[in-house]
Design a protein around this motif. Structure first.
Motif, PDB file in Angstrom:
ATOM      1  N   VAL A   1       0.908  -1.063   0.076  1.00 21.85           N
ATOM      2  CA  VAL A   1       0.006   0.117  -0.005  1.00 21.85           C
ATOM      3  C   VAL A   1       1.031   1.347  -0.134  1.00 21.85           C
ATOM      4  O   VAL A   1       0.464   2.183  -0.947  1.00 21.85           O
ATOM      5  CB  VAL A   1      -0.940  -0.096   0.977  1.00 21.85           C
ATOM      6  N   ARG A   2       1.913   1.139   0.786  1.00 21.06           N
ATOM      7  CA  ARG A   2       2.880   2.530   0.943  1.00 21.06           C
ATOM      8  C   ARG A   2       3.627   2.594  -0.421  1.00 21.06           C
ATOM      9  O   ARG A   2       3.545   3.864  -1.022  1.00 21.06           O
ATOM     10  CB  ARG A   2       4.065   2.207   1.936  1.00 21.06           C
ATOM     11  N   GLN A   3       3.926   1.664  -1.067  1.00 22.84           N
ATOM     12  CA  GLN A   3       4.702   1.460  -2.422  1.00 22.84           C
ATOM     13  C   GLN A   3       3.532   2.283  -3.490  1.00 22.84           C
ATOM     14  O   GLN A   3       3.996   3.126  -4.271  1.00 22.84           O
ATOM     15  CB  GLN A   3       5.251   0.453  -2.860  1.00 22.84           C
ATOM     16  N   VAL A   4       2.468   1.807  -3.528  1.00 28.36           N
ATOM     17  CA  VAL A   4       1.438   2.390  -4.427  1.00 28.36           C
ATOM     18  C   VAL A   4       1.274   3.850  -4.167  1.00 28.36           C
ATOM     19  O   VAL A   4       1.076   4.737  -4.994  1.00 28.36           O
ATOM     20  CB  VAL A   4       0.145   1.523  -4.514  1.00 28.36           C
ATOM     21  N   LEU A   5       0.895   4.159  -2.788  1.00 29.24           N
ATOM     22  CA  LEU A   5       0.674   5.711  -2.479  1.00 29.24           C
ATOM     23  C   LEU A   5       1.926   6.400  -2.900  1.00 29.24           C
ATOM     24  O   LEU A   5       1.736   7.507  -3.554  1.00 29.24           O
ATOM     25  CB  LEU A   5       0.541   5.610  -0.850  1.00 29.24           C
ATOM     26  N   GLU A   6       3.068   5.979  -2.538  1.00 29.32           N
ATOM     27  CA  GLU A   6       4.363   6.755  -2.894  1.00 29.32           C
ATOM     28  C   GLU A   6       4.522   6.959  -4.359  1.00 29.32           C
ATOM     29  O   GLU A   6       4.567   8.169  -4.906  1.00 29.32           O
ATOM     30  CB  GLU A   6       5.507   6.168  -2.194  1.00 29.32           C
ATOM     31  N   ARG A   7       4.146   5.832  -5.079  1.00 31.66           N
ATOM     32  CA  ARG A   7       4.477   5.901  -6.630  1.00 31.66           C
ATOM     33  C   ARG A   7       3.741   6.937  -7.333  1.00 31.66           C
ATOM     34  O   ARG A   7       3.950   7.755  -8.168  1.00 31.66           O
ATOM     35  CB  ARG A   7       4.497   4.459  -7.086  1.00 31.66           C
ATOM     36  N   CYS A   8       2.321   6.775  -6.888  1.00 28.08           N
ATOM     37  CA  CYS A   8       1.205   7.677  -7.317  1.00 28.08           C
ATOM     38  C   CYS A   8       1.426   8.850  -7.013  1.00 28.08           C
ATOM     39  O   CYS A   8       1.348   9.832  -7.898  1.00 28.08           O
ATOM     40  CB  CYS A   8      -0.202   7.063  -6.960  1.00 28.08           C
ATOM     41  N   VAL A   9       1.742   9.332  -5.745  1.00 29.25           N
ATOM     42  CA  VAL A   9       1.793  10.794  -5.414  1.00 29.25           C
ATOM     43  C   VAL A   9       2.985  11.352  -6.045  1.00 29.25           C
ATOM     44  O   VAL A   9       2.885  12.496  -6.896  1.00 29.25           O
ATOM     45  CB  VAL A   9       1.707  10.775  -3.933  1.00 29.25           C
ATOM     46  N   ARG A  10       4.191  10.696  -6.079  1.00 26.76           N
ATOM     47  CA  ARG A  10       5.314  11.304  -6.690  1.00 26.76           C
ATOM     48  C   ARG A  10       5.182  11.654  -7.865  1.00 26.76           C
ATOM     49  O   ARG A  10       5.663  12.303  -8.806  1.00 26.76           O
ATOM     50  CB  ARG A  10       6.611  10.353  -6.208  1.00 26.76           C
ATOM     51  N   SER A  11       4.514  10.513  -8.763  1.00 25.47           N
ATOM     52  CA  SER A  11       4.469  10.707 -10.138  1.00 25.47           C
ATOM     53  C   SER A  11       3.501  11.965 -10.461  1.00 25.47           C
ATOM     54  O   SER A  11       3.788  12.735 -11.364  1.00 25.47           O
ATOM     55  CB  SER A  11       3.834   9.402 -10.780  1.00 25.47           C
TER      56      SER A  11
ATOM     57  N   VAL B   1      -5.530  11.973   0.501  1.00 26.66           N
ATOM     58  CA  VAL B   1      -6.694  11.801  -0.219  1.00 26.66           C
ATOM     59  C   VAL B   1      -6.426  10.294  -1.019  1.00 26.66           C
ATOM     60  O   VAL B   1      -7.248   9.477  -1.195  1.00 26.66           O
ATOM     61  CB  VAL B   1      -7.366  12.831  -1.514  1.00 26.66           C
ATOM     62  N   VAL B   2      -5.327  10.173  -1.445  1.00 25.49           N
ATOM     63  CA  VAL B   2      -5.087   8.994  -2.302  1.00 25.49           C
ATOM     64  C   VAL B   2      -4.990   7.846  -1.351  1.00 25.49           C
ATOM     65  O   VAL B   2      -5.261   6.670  -1.701  1.00 25.49           O
ATOM     66  CB  VAL B   2      -3.693   9.043  -2.880  1.00 25.49           C
TER      67      VAL B   2
ATOM     68  N   HIS C   1      -8.288  13.077  -7.266  1.00 28.05           N
ATOM     69  CA  HIS C   1      -7.264  12.258  -7.503  1.00 28.05           C
ATOM     70  C   HIS C   1      -7.390  10.821  -7.746  1.00 28.05           C
ATOM     71  O   HIS C   1      -6.377  10.162  -8.038  1.00 28.05           O
ATOM     72  CB  HIS C   1      -7.069  12.056  -5.800  1.00 28.05           C
ATOM     73  N   ALA C   2      -8.672  10.192  -8.064  1.00 30.41           N
ATOM     74  CA  ALA C   2      -8.869   8.883  -8.341  1.00 30.41           C
ATOM     75  C   ALA C   2      -8.440   8.438  -9.918  1.00 30.41           C
ATOM     76  O   ALA C   2      -7.752   7.509  -9.965  1.00 30.41           O
ATOM     77  CB  ALA C   2     -10.549   8.419  -8.080  1.00 30.41           C
ATOM     78  N   PRO C   3      -8.512   9.456 -10.690  1.00 28.13           N
ATOM     79  CA  PRO C   3      -7.990   9.080 -12.105  1.00 28.13           C
ATOM     80  C   PRO C   3      -6.516   8.973 -11.797  1.00 28.13           C
ATOM     81  O   PRO C   3      -5.841   8.245 -12.592  1.00 28.13           O
ATOM     82  CB  PRO C   3      -8.370  10.335 -12.822  1.00 28.13           C
ATOM     83  N   LEU C   4      -5.834   9.909 -10.943  1.00 31.41           N
ATOM     84  CA  LEU C   4      -4.345   9.802 -11.002  1.00 31.41           C
ATOM     85  C   LEU C   4      -3.975   8.254 -10.461  1.00 31.41           C
ATOM     86  O   LEU C   4      -3.197   7.824 -10.938  1.00 31.41           O
ATOM     87  CB  LEU C   4      -4.001  10.767 -10.143  1.00 31.41           C
ATOM     88  N   LEU C   5      -4.612   7.901  -9.413  1.00 28.78           N
ATOM     89  CA  LEU C   5      -4.577   6.468  -8.831  1.00 28.78           C
ATOM     90  C   LEU C   5      -4.778   5.406 -10.066  1.00 28.78           C
ATOM     91  O   LEU C   5      -4.079   4.407 -10.283  1.00 28.78           O
ATOM     92  CB  LEU C   5      -5.383   6.361  -7.599  1.00 28.78           C
ATOM     93  N   VAL C   6      -5.961   5.424 -10.797  1.00 29.91           N
ATOM     94  CA  VAL C   6      -6.031   4.587 -11.617  1.00 29.91           C
ATOM     95  C   VAL C   6      -5.235   4.449 -12.902  1.00 29.91           C
ATOM     96  O   VAL C   6      -4.707   3.573 -13.363  1.00 29.91           O
ATOM     97  CB  VAL C   6      -7.599   4.830 -12.298  1.00 29.91           C
TER      98      VAL C   6
END
Length: 157
Positions: free
Chosen positions: A72-82, A94-95, A123-128
């Motif tokens: 979960v942390r990796q997904v969160l960090e990767r998404c937010v940083r990107s 929010v992510v 935020h959701a489309p960024l995560l998707v």
């Protein structure tokens, strides 16, 4: 828009259209297009539920053995940083809420600052888009599955 959505009611078709455009804009890092379409997405009733289902399906696909805290942390960090490289105002909280909601472990009553529909739509489309980059499959199949899942749930409730 894919033909598999033609049977959907107009409100659901609008969510599918706006979601598809928002994810495409996120993947292209098109600030102007993204800003415009997420307003439509945030105004569409139940868009958060649809995108939450898409996130859950993507998480299941990209982590078939399940997720642990590190995942979960990796997904969160990767998404937010990107996303932060092109989208100002990305909020990690929010992510995280989107991830926790997709996993069924988020209770908005326990959150003193739950995100509103516009924050979810931003935020959701960024995560998707981030999860699709890992998965490599198109969004259409996930949207179709999310709508089918929501329909099944509503029929059984």
């Amino acid at each position: 828009m894919t033909s598999s959505w033609r049977h959907l009611p107009p409100a659901a078709r609008e969510i599918a259209r706006a979601s598809t455009e928002a994810v495409a804009a996120a993947r292209a890092r098109d600030v102007e297009a993204y800003g415009s379409v997420v307003i439509d997405l945030g105004a569409a009733d139940r868009s958060g539920a649809v995108l939450g289902a898409v996130v859950r399906l993507l998480l299941e696909q990209t982590h078939p053995d399940g997720l642990d805290g590190d995942d979960v942390r990796q997904v969160l960090e990767r998404c937010v940083r990107s996303a932060a490289t092109w989208q100002t105002g990305v909020d990690p909280h929010v992510v995280l809420v989107l991830l926790a909601g997709a996993l069924g472990v988020y209770d908005p009553d326990d959150d003193t600052t739950p995100p509103d529909a516009q924050a979810v739509a931003r935020h959701a489309p960024l995560l998707v888009a981030d999860l699709l980059a890992v998965d490599g499959r198109p969004l259409d199949g996930y949207l179709t599955a999310a709508f089918a899942e929501i329909e099944r749930t509503e029929l059984h409730d």
